[in-house]
Design a protein around this motif. Structure first.
Motif, PDB file in Angstrom:
ATOM      1  N   ASN A  41       0.908  -7.311  -0.258  1.00  0.00           N
ATOM      2  CA  ASN A  41       1.566  -6.391  -1.167  1.00  0.00           C
ATOM      3  C   ASN A  41       1.624  -6.991  -2.560  1.00  0.00           C
ATOM      4  O   ASN A  41       2.634  -7.504  -2.992  1.00  0.00           O
TER       5      ASN A  41
ATOM      6  N   PRO B 173      -2.667  -1.170   3.822  1.00  0.00           N
ATOM      7  CA  PRO B 173      -3.916  -1.895   3.593  1.00  0.00           C
ATOM      8  C   PRO B 173      -5.193  -1.062   3.726  1.00  0.00           C
ATOM      9  O   PRO B 173      -6.085  -1.176   2.888  1.00  0.00           O
TER      10      PRO B 173
ATOM     11  N   LEU C  56      -5.583   1.239   0.730  1.00  0.00           N
ATOM     12  CA  LEU C  56      -5.877   0.441  -0.457  1.00  0.00           C
ATOM     13  C   LEU C  56      -7.339   0.039  -0.456  1.00  0.00           C
ATOM     14  O   LEU C  56      -8.046   0.157  -1.468  1.00  0.00           O
ATOM     15  N   ASP C  57      -7.814  -0.396   0.692  1.00  0.00           N
ATOM     16  CA  ASP C  57      -9.209  -0.800   0.835  1.00  0.00           C
ATOM     17  C   ASP C  57     -10.138   0.378   0.557  1.00  0.00           C
ATOM     18  O   ASP C  57     -11.112   0.271  -0.197  1.00  0.00           O
TER      19      ASP C  57
ATOM     20  N   VAL D 286     -13.647   3.318  -5.901  1.00  0.00           N
ATOM     21  CA  VAL D 286     -13.768   3.071  -7.339  1.00  0.00           C
ATOM     22  C   VAL D 286     -14.845   2.026  -7.602  1.00  0.00           C
ATOM     23  O   VAL D 286     -15.629   2.151  -8.544  1.00  0.00           O
ATOM     24  N   ALA D 287     -14.912   1.003  -6.741  1.00  0.00           N
ATOM     25  CA  ALA D 287     -15.953  -0.020  -6.890  1.00  0.00           C
ATOM     26  C   ALA D 287     -17.337   0.632  -6.819  1.00  0.00           C
ATOM     27  O   ALA D 287     -18.238   0.275  -7.572  1.00  0.00           O
TER      28      ALA D 287
ATOM     29  N   ILE E 100     -10.098  -3.879  -7.944  1.00  0.00           N
ATOM     30  CA  ILE E 100     -11.312  -3.075  -7.769  1.00  0.00           C
ATOM     31  C   ILE E 100     -12.556  -3.940  -7.936  1.00  0.00           C
ATOM     32  O   ILE E 100     -13.509  -3.842  -7.164  1.00  0.00           O
TER      33      ILE E 100
ATOM     34  N   MET F 133      -8.464  -8.208   2.184  1.00  0.00           N
ATOM     35  CA  MET F 133      -7.791  -7.611   1.029  1.00  0.00           C
ATOM     36  C   MET F 133      -6.488  -6.981   1.461  1.00  0.00           C
ATOM     37  O   MET F 133      -6.326  -5.783   1.488  1.00  0.00           O
TER      38      MET F 133
ATOM     39  N   TYR G 194     -14.204  -5.851  -5.160  1.00  0.00           N
ATOM     40  CA  TYR G 194     -15.064  -5.118  -4.233  1.00  0.00           C
ATOM     41  C   TYR G 194     -16.469  -4.901  -4.789  1.00  0.00           C
ATOM     42  O   TYR G 194     -17.334  -4.385  -4.111  1.00  0.00           O
ATOM     43  N   VAL G 195     -16.668  -5.252  -6.050  1.00  0.00           N
ATOM     44  CA  VAL G 195     -17.967  -5.006  -6.689  1.00  0.00           C
ATOM     45  C   VAL G 195     -18.887  -6.206  -6.457  1.00  0.00           C
ATOM     46  O   VAL G 195     -18.491  -7.342  -6.703  1.00  0.00           O
TER      47      VAL G 195
ATOM     48  N   ILE H 136      -4.351   4.280  -5.505  1.00  0.00           N
ATOM     49  CA  ILE H 136      -4.389   2.816  -5.380  1.00  0.00           C
ATOM     50  C   ILE H 136      -2.986   2.252  -5.610  1.00  0.00           C
ATOM     51  O   ILE H 136      -2.493   1.416  -4.844  1.00  0.00           O
TER      52      ILE H 136
ATOM     53  N   CYS I 131      -9.996   1.412  -3.248  1.00  0.00           N
ATOM     54  CA  CYS I 131     -10.637   0.411  -4.112  1.00  0.00           C
ATOM     55  C   CYS I 131     -12.143   0.425  -3.951  1.00  0.00           C
ATOM     56  O   CYS I 131     -12.895   0.322  -4.922  1.00  0.00           O
TER      57      CYS I 131
ATOM     58  N   ASN J 134       2.266  -0.454   0.626  1.00  0.00           N
ATOM     59  CA  ASN J 134       1.608  -1.453   1.473  1.00  0.00           C
ATOM     60  C   ASN J 134       0.901  -0.826   2.655  1.00  0.00           C
ATOM     61  O   ASN J 134       1.297  -0.952   3.818  1.00  0.00           O
TER      62      ASN J 134
ATOM     63  N   ASN K 168      -0.759   0.402  -2.717  1.00  0.00           N
ATOM     64  CA  ASN K 168      -0.260  -0.948  -2.923  1.00  0.00           C
ATOM     65  C   ASN K 168       1.251  -0.989  -2.804  1.00  0.00           C
ATOM     66  O   ASN K 168       1.812  -1.857  -2.132  1.00  0.00           O
TER      67      ASN K 168
END
Lengths: 383, 156
Positions: free
Chosen positions: A4, B107, B110-111, B117-118, A29, A1, A32-33, B98, B114, B105, B102
């Motif tokens: 940019n 990573p 961001l991971d 939230v997931a 998002i 993942m 990732y679920v 997030i 995310c 940049n 992004n």
């Protein structure tokens, strides 16, 4: 993942209210679920339904599950089911109502699961094995046959144990007419190895290929014409002492162990041309993973292989050690990985046998399982 | 030892100074610097509020410090715990983090965000998700009812 990605601006938010997350952020998002949770996520709203679809298509696509059925060796043959979802790299426990009329579960290829007893032949082909077809058993009683599902037909060959029966007998079950038919026996050369213990099969929509694991002697069978063809010698490397075949998508793949059981040097993969039966090397297991497969034991006599789509799952048949997987990526480059947290499975082997199947599971299948079969999927965390 | 500082102009008008070492962890800034021949007097405009930028700086500094002083035994688990606490914030803030991760940049940030939230989606039934993310269903009452009939497990 990484990368940019240009995430679109989400718009104004009200004072004090959570922002409404949609668009690219939501899709990111959702990637990732886990699939089993996306089944709920797509019911949240129409917007989320489309975001789930788009996320699955663009960001993190569906990948075939490895389903491990663990069954005790005696009646009532209690079965526990776990599934590995490579898309999210996690294990699920599948809680489901027990099957009625259970006997030992088996699988010869991809998602096919079957049970054979003197009174019944039952099989299931759908990804999560929600639907079972029950039929009369074949005429010849078999303990360890090879079983292949090709279109509307199920082929059962070999595996007979009664002294009077033809060890090479082949019968075909027609699912639509619910009837058995006998046909040309297996080639005589397979007389001493006509059972699933000795034979590995590869099945696509039209034909079945049967290879003798130790010699590489291979035959093909077409259920429409009921004719056997061969022998073909599938031995691309004389140092191969054990091989297994299967179809990963359209590709017929041969997995070969090189060296000998006490000292396996490599595991290599070849793509086989169905028409010419010529082999082309496509990959080799990294040495580090080979060590994990052996699991500290120097002896590795055989491996179990199950394939679907772009995935090949490999396990050590003698131990509940490492489970490996390889995936065909762009330009058919192979990416190898080890499947973590297999202790869930190790615990199960103390109780009984393991049967592996591999299926393309989609949201629709998960919905069906949750609705009609009263299944529950729970993500297993080992930590 | 004085480290060079970069000037970043935030969306809310505030100009912040960030240690160059930290800012270069952000690939967007790194690229921008390379494009501008490392001119340290350039003020780089960014589409992030100063409040969020502060948090991003905090994250990057922590990760940078940990990498350079790793006492291997505990470093990993301590950092993981710190990360978990860092993203233990409301959805609103996570959302902005997030976007920032992004945009700049980064990573790993961001991971991390995310995934957080997931995690707020997994294991939840439909109504709970709607509540957490302040979602108003865009289905008609009839469609809603039909869904509850067809997928009772999602609503029970």
């Amino acid at each position: 993942m990484t990368g940019n990605m240009r995430l679109k601006e989400e718009g104004e938010e009200e004072e004090g209210a959570s922002p409404i997350i949609y668009g690219d952020v939501l899709e990111l998002i959702l990637s990732y679920v886990p699939l089993v949770d996306l089944a709920h996520a797509c019911l949240v709203s129409d917007t989320w339904k489309h975001a789930v679809s788009s996320s699955l298509f663009h960001l993190n696509k569906l990948r075939p599950w490895l389903v491990v059925h663990s069954q005790t060796t005696r009646s009532p043959y209690l079965t526990t089911t776990h599934a590995y979802d490579p898309r999210s790299r996690l294990w699920l426990h599948v809680d489901k109502p027990p099957l009625r009329h259970v006997s030992p579960l088996r699988s010869s290829h991809s998602s096919l699961l079957y049970m054979l007893s003197p009174s019944k032949f039952s099989f299931s082909r759908d990804p999560l094995h929600l639907t079972w077809h029950h039929a009369q058993p074949p005429l010849v009683w078999r303990m360890d046959p090879i079983v292949a599902a090709i279109g509307p037909r199920i082929i059962i060959a070999g595996g007979s144990c009664d002294f009077e029966d033809d060890p090479l007998a082949v019968e075909i079950y027609d699912v639509e007419s619910r009837s058995w038919d006998s046909c040309q026996s297996m080639p005589a050369n397979l007389k001493d190895s006509a059972a699933a213990t000795w034979l590995s099969i590869a099945v696509n929509g039209r034909r079945m290929f049967v290879t003798e694991k130790t010699t590489g002697e291979t035959y093909s069978f077409d259920p429409a014409t009921k004719i056997w063809n061969g022998p073909y010698e599938l031995r691309p490397d004389p140092a191969v002492f054990f091989s297994a075949i299967g179809f990963a998508g359209d590709r017929m793949i041969l997995v070969g162990l090189i060296g000998d059981a006490e000292n396996v040097k490599n595991v290599k993969l070849w793509k086989v041309d169905e028409e010419t039966m010529e082999c082309e090397k496509v990959g080799e297991m990294p040495q580090l993973l080979l060590e994990k497969l052996k699991n500290g034991n120097s002896n590795l006599a055989s491996i179990g292989v199950t394939m679907q789509g772009d995935f090949i799952y490999i396990h050590n048949t003698s131990e509940s050690g490492a489970l490996l997987c390889c995936e065909f990526k762009i330009h058919d480059e192979i990416e190898w990985s080890i499947i973590e947290n297999v202790i869930i499975i190790s615990d199960q082997t103390r109780m009984g046998r393991l049967v592996f199947t591999c299926s393309d599971v989609g949201i629709h299948d998960v919905h069906k399982a949750l609705s009609s079969d009263n299944r529950r999927f729970s993500v297993q965390s080992v930590e | 030892m004085a480290s060079r500082k970069l000037k970043l102009k935030c969306m809310d008008g505030v100009t912040m100074e960030v240690e160059e070492m930290v800012a270069l962890e952000w690939l967007t800034i790194k690229q921008s610097r390379e494009d501008n021949d490392d001119d340290s007097d350039v003020v780089i405009p960014i589409s992030i509020t100063s409040e969020i930028l502060l948090k991003v700086i905090e994250y990057s500094k922590k990760h940078l410090d940990t990498t350079s002083n790793s006492d291997h035994q505990n470093a990993d688990s301590n950092l993981k715990a710190w990360d978990a606490e860092f993203v233990n914030v409301d959805v609103n803030t996570l959302y902005h983090l997030i976007m920032a991760a992004n945009y700049l940049n980064i990573p790993c940030l961001l991971d991390l965000t995310c995934r957080r939230v997931a995690d707020m989606i997994t294991g939840k039934k439909v109504e709970e998700v709607r509540k957490t993310f302040n979602i108003i269903s865009d289905y008609t009452p009839e469609e809603e009812e039909e869904m509850r009939q067809q997928y009772p497990w999602g609503f029970e």
